[in-house]
Design an enzyme around this catalytic site. Sequence first.
Site, short mmCIF file in Angstrom:
data_model
loop_
_atom_site.label_atom_id
_atom_site.label_comp_id
_atom_site.label_asym_id
_atom_site.label_seq_id
_atom_site.Cartn_x
_atom_site.Cartn_y
_atom_site.Cartn_z
N SER A 129 0.89 -1.15 0.00
CA SER A 129 0.00 0.00 0.00
C SER A 129 0.93 1.21 0.00
O SER A 129 1.75 1.36 0.91
CB SER A 129 -0.89 -0.01 1.24
OG SER A 129 -1.84 1.02 1.15
N GLU A 130 0.83 2.05 -1.03
CA GLU A 130 1.89 3.03 -1.27
C GLU A 130 1.95 4.15 -0.24
O GLU A 130 2.89 4.94 -0.24
CB GLU A 130 1.82 3.59 -2.70
CG GLU A 130 0.62 4.46 -3.01
CD GLU A 130 -0.52 3.67 -3.64
OE1 GLU A 130 -0.59 2.44 -3.43
OE2 GLU A 130 -1.35 4.30 -4.33
N ASN A 131 0.97 4.22 0.66
CA ASN A 131 1.11 5.19 1.76
C ASN A 131 2.15 4.74 2.78
O ASN A 131 2.53 5.53 3.65
CB ASN A 131 -0.24 5.48 2.42
CG ASN A 131 -1.00 4.24 2.80
OD1 ASN A 131 -1.00 3.25 2.06
ND2 ASN A 131 -1.63 4.27 3.94
#
Lengths: 234, 207
Positions: free
Chosen positions: B45-47
């Site tokens: 999850s790129e966060n």
Amino acid sequence: MKKVYGSAAEALDGLLRDDMLIAAGGFGLCGIPELLLQAIKESGVKDLTFASNNAGVDDFGIGILLQTKQVRKMISSYVGENAEFMRQYLSGELELEFNPQGTLAERMRSAGCGIPGFYTKTGVGTVIAEGKEHKEFNGETYILEHGIFADLSIVKAWKADETGNLVFRKTARNFNPPAAMCGKVCVAEVEEIVPVGSLDPDKIHLPGIYVHRLIQGDHEKRIEQRTVRKREEA
Amino acid sequence: MPWDRNQMAARAAEELEDGMYVNLGIGIPTLVANYVGDKDITLQSENGMLGMGPFPFEGEEDPDLINAGKQTITELRRTSYFDSAQSFGMIRGGKIAAAILGAMEVSEKGDLANWMIPGKLVKGMGGAMDLVAGVGRVIVVMDHTNKHGESKVLKECTLPLTGKAVVDLIITNLGVLEVGHKGLHILECADGVSHDDIRAATEATIV
């Protein structure tokens, strides 16, 4: 040097002025410096530029500063959830610079590391690349992006010790470390300040060298999209 | 019968191999996680997270634990957390094997448009431009045509691009197309869909 302050307003004292560039941590409403944003609102400072991945929602996060029209420009990757933002943007009151999310994070990180520019493939061949220097490395095209050197950084962490060493919790870390690194001064708000020596030095996520002022406070920590599964699906 | 959303997601899951680190976009791509079976896949999850788990049970939501779509999620035993600069460092650095994304338009050269429609409300590109420029393989999952019945697989994209020559594979409700040097190749048709059906529904060059 004493870094711990009694309130968000005290921690920001002498740091705020009109027209300044503020880098703020947070992703959506997760890990945002909600207490410092509230204090910035109450200070009345205006014409602010925010480098922040998102712009909050209408009544929380940077959204509260949009309501009072204290923000002139946003540097963000995604501003979807904010009706007031869209109204001000479409009417020309608010300037918006879209950055790809990773480019925004790296612009903060690199500035904090003393690197004023870097080349990236992100955005090549898109509107993001227009007007930017293009350069080939090993047969591939990259564009030049500039570091964001902020006047002030505001971030939120889970715990800090009195020297400003920070520990974040889960995905609330997000933009907080790079945002903290790129400002001339960094103010951090945390859920708990613990005595020096009580954090494991091997588990510090951001060393206190980046953090100049510190407050502890109660956080609302609002959830933007509550998604759950039913017990029987397990 | 053309594939439905779940069949498209299941087909996309076949592209994933054991041991891969993968980023799934919002919409149909999110469903791909339901079809990986026994394969050892780690979702990014790129966060700032590797090892994304399912949605939490009611009452166990954690405001400090969300995915890139801002939904509450859970962690797994393998989970690791990191900041956004490192997250996009691993994306830009080619460490993520594949991204599975939705799209508004894809061209026969692999150009992708999925972030803005001029004149309509622009929300931003988020991490999409970084993902398509950085990951090993970009797989698009989308309906073959728009709601007006027009092809979304085009000679040239008409919308502003997310990335140029970035798409490797297109999975639609009609079948699977690979982006080749001279045009698209049909790799597979949905049950009851013929090559001619796909050609008829496609504006792009199929070789």
